[in-house]
Design an enzyme around this catalytic site. Structure first.
Site, PDB file in Angstrom:
ATOM      1  N   MET A   1       0.844  -1.198   0.000  1.00 34.62           N
ATOM      2  CA  MET A   1       0.000   0.000   0.000  1.00 34.62           C
ATOM      3  C   MET A   1       0.882   1.251   0.000  1.00 34.62           C
ATOM      4  SD  MET A   1      -3.435  -0.845   2.060  1.00 34.62           S
ATOM      5  CE  MET A   1      -2.808  -0.525   3.689  1.00 34.62           C
TER       6      MET A   1
ATOM      7  N   GLY B   1      11.434  -2.806   5.182  1.00 31.26           N
ATOM      8  CA  GLY B   1      10.736  -4.101   5.231  1.00 31.26           C
ATOM      9  C   GLY B   1      10.251  -4.480   3.836  1.00 31.26           C
ATOM     10  N   HIS B   2       9.587  -3.513   3.148  1.00 31.19           N
ATOM     11  CA  HIS B   2       9.145  -3.771   1.773  1.00 31.19           C
ATOM     12  C   HIS B   2      10.360  -4.020   0.876  1.00 31.19           C
ATOM     13  CE1 HIS B   2       5.804  -1.049   3.240  1.00 31.19           C
ATOM     14  NE2 HIS B   2       5.133  -2.124   2.864  1.00 31.19           N
TER      15      HIS B   2
HETATM   16  O1  PAF Z   1       0.082  -5.630   3.425  1.00 29.96           O
HETATM   17  C1  PAF Z   1      -0.357  -4.743   2.669  1.00 29.96           C
HETATM   18  O2  PAF Z   1       0.328  -3.763   2.365  1.00 29.96           O
HETATM   19  C2  PAF Z   1      -1.762  -4.841   2.135  1.00 29.96           C
HETATM   20  O3  PAF Z   1      -2.627  -5.397   3.057  1.00 29.96           O
HETATM   21  C3  PAF Z   1      -1.862  -5.569   0.787  1.00 29.96           C
HETATM   22  C4  PAF Z   1      -1.458  -7.025   0.883  1.00 29.96           C
HETATM   23  C5  PAF Z   1      -1.005  -4.857  -0.243  1.00 29.96           C
HETATM   24  C6  PAF Z   1      -3.308  -5.538   0.289  1.00 29.96           C
HETATM   25  O4  PAF Z   1      -3.771  -4.234   0.163  1.00 29.96           O
END
Ligand code: PAF
Length: 528
Positions: free
Chosen positions: A30, A36-37
């Site tokens: 999101m 982390g991402h």
């Molecule tokens: O973890 C997230 O950022 C969200 O819940 C996801 C998996 C992208 C779904 O909107």
């Protein structure tokens, strides 16, 4: 890095690849990206380097997963910063669709996905009704648009990971779900897009969350809690709750559950367990978890002869940083001893005499090769002789041999952290292994592999039909013998390796392992 906004652009991008059939690694987010991402993108990028293809990250702040009083409006949105971070981590493209692209008919006209109650009744699902239906719905939609081969999710949102794994399994979607570990600040706070809401004086209070959970995990590891009965689990959750309250946090929940079913855990009997908590620090809702483990994990790999167990088990153990326990080599070593002592292998009492004061050692050389010694003599090569191969079934069928070696294997496994391979590991040796796999292949496939192996080693190759008959006969003997027959443990996962490369089998094993023992619980060796 390519920036894509529409499904059409997404399609064009993939069609433009040199090899459009190569795998697509997908990291949905999101936005509000942090390390982390980035670590998930880096894992996806590593998989891409190994298998080809591309890495795509999506940014979409999904309105469906926010409750009316939640932070949808103030959720961080900075596409430029996200694009920079995604590119730096190794993403090839960023998909940032509009709400109209994701929900063309608007939310009111949308088919929604409802995860099973058993997965969403507790933990975050209890206080965020509709949240996981919102997550499942948007991810199903994203998967339909993106059509990835691998979906990457963080273990930080463990309940989300379990819900989405179930979504993929229940809908039979043709993709793999891989997960990456929770990343933490130096002070222990898990990285989250929402951490930026915390004021400087709230930050130290928030630390009560990771610290109280880590203290609970340490208590379990150190065995300071009796592992029987409910009170000890209750005392753990109570201690976490009171630490959070003392720090001035408002507790949403502190719950212990079985990590795959998310069913509440009343005792510390099973391992690992998930101890998860959510609490408000001011208006910011924070979540964190820890895995409670009494010992490092054990993996049991059983299966018939010729299924390729040794090769994959050895490589899998190295990949996960586990010790490889080759129980077959132990039976071979005893067989060698029987032969070299001139004892009749069928004579149980004579074989039993050789087991008195037996000194059987397995060790791993600096190069990673397994060495076997018996009564001080290195027999690593000798136990592979045709003579030993011809007699090992007879020797291994004696109750006294099974008992002696099972005892030794259990002593080796008492501290955990190993992968054991054999015929009765999941049933007799380590019935409490975290993962049990029954690795097998059809008789025809095993005959084909055997023929190949014989040819490569310069031996005469019998007709395939003859090899198949020998293998079928060996299966029959192994599975019908009175002592320690080869049977699949009730809770073992059957993995049929026909048509799979060794690398693909190891990947499958890793996926099965990670569903049960996440990287948060057992990180494995540090990646170079
Ligand atoms: O973890 C997230 O950022 C969200 O819940 C996801 C998996 C992208 C779904 O909107």
């Amino acid at each position: 890095m390519r920036l894509l906004h529409t499904a059409a652009e997404l399609r064009q991008w993939r069609q433009g690849w040199e090899r459009p059939a190569d795998p697509l690694q997908f990291v949905p987010t999101m936005g509000g990206l942090h390390q982390g991402h980035q670590s998930l993108v880096a894992l996806a990028d590593r998989a891409r380097a190994a298998r080809g293809g591309q890495v795509l990250l999506s940014v979409f702040v999904n309105p469906l997963q926010f409750g009316p009083a939640e932070d949808f409006d103030r959720y961080p949105r900075d596409l430029e910063a996200d694009a920079e971070l995604a590119a730096a981590a190794g993403a090839d493209a960023l998909f940032a669709p509009s709400a109209a692209e994701i929900y063309p008919g608007g939310p009111a006209e949308l088919t929604r996905i409802q995860p099973p109650d058993s997965l969403v009744a507790g933990l975050c699902g209890r206080s965020r009704p509709g949240h996981f239906a919102g997550v499942a719905t948007v991810v199903a939609r994203l998967l339909a648009l993106v059509r990835p081969d691998v979906l990457w999710l963080g273990e930080k949102d463990w309940q989300q990971l379990v819900v989405l794994r179930r979504l993929v399994a229940d809908l039979g979607l043709p993709l793999q779900v891989c997960s990456g570990p929770t990343l933490r600040q130096a002070d222990g706070l898990p990285l989250s897009s929402r951490n930026r809401y915390l004021s400087p004086d709230q930050q130290p209070k928030a630390l009560a969350l990771p610290r109280s959970l880590a203290a609970a995990a340490q208590q379990v590891q150190a065995g300071t809690n009796a592992i029987e009965g409910g009170p000890s689990m209750a005392s753990l959750t109570k201690a976490v709750r009171s630490t959070l309250l003392q720090a001035g946090l408002v507790v949403d929940y502190v719950e212990a559950v079985e990590p795959r079913s998310l069913r509440p855990a009343e005792t510390l009997q099973t391992s690992p367990l998930l101890l998860a908590a959510a609490a408000f620090c001011g208006t910011t809702r924070l979540i964190d978890h820890v895995f409670l483990m009494r010992r490092p994990p054990i993996v049991a790999i059983d299966g018939p002869a010729g299924a390729g167990k040794s090769t994959v088990t050895k490589a899998f153990a190295a990949r996960l940083g586990l010790i490889y326990l080759d129980t077959g080599a132990m039976y071979r070593a005893v067989t060698w001893l029987v032969a070299s002592a001139g004892v009749d292998p069928a004579e149980a009492s004579a074989v039993a005499d050789l087991l008195v004061d037996l000194d059987l050692q397995l060790s791993t050389s600096a190069e990673g090769a397994q060495r076997v010694s018996i009564n001080g003599q290195d027999v690593t090569e000798a136990i592979r002789s045709p003579e030993v191969t011809g007699q090992v079934s007879v020797v291994a069928a004696h109750g006294c041999v099974r008992e002696a070696l099972t005892r030794q294997q259990q002593a080796m496994g008492a501290r955990g952290g190993l992968v054991a391979e054999g015929r009765d590991i999941g049933t007799a040796v380590f019935p409490d292994a975290e993962l049990k796999v029954f690795l097998t292949a059809t008789v025809a496939e095993r005959a084909r592999r055997r023929a190949l192996d014989l040819a490569q080693r310069g031996f005469a190759v019998p007709e395939l039909a003859e090899l198949a008959a020998q293998i079928a006969e060996r299966d029959h003997l192994d599975s019908s013998r009175a002592v320690a027959p080869l049977i699949q443990a009730a809770d073992a996962v059957e993995l049929i390796t026909d048509g799979l490369s060794i690398a693909a089998v190891i990947d499958q094993l890793e996926l099965l392992f990670r569903e049960r023992v996440p990287a948060d619980a057992w990180p494995g060796p540090a990646q170079a």
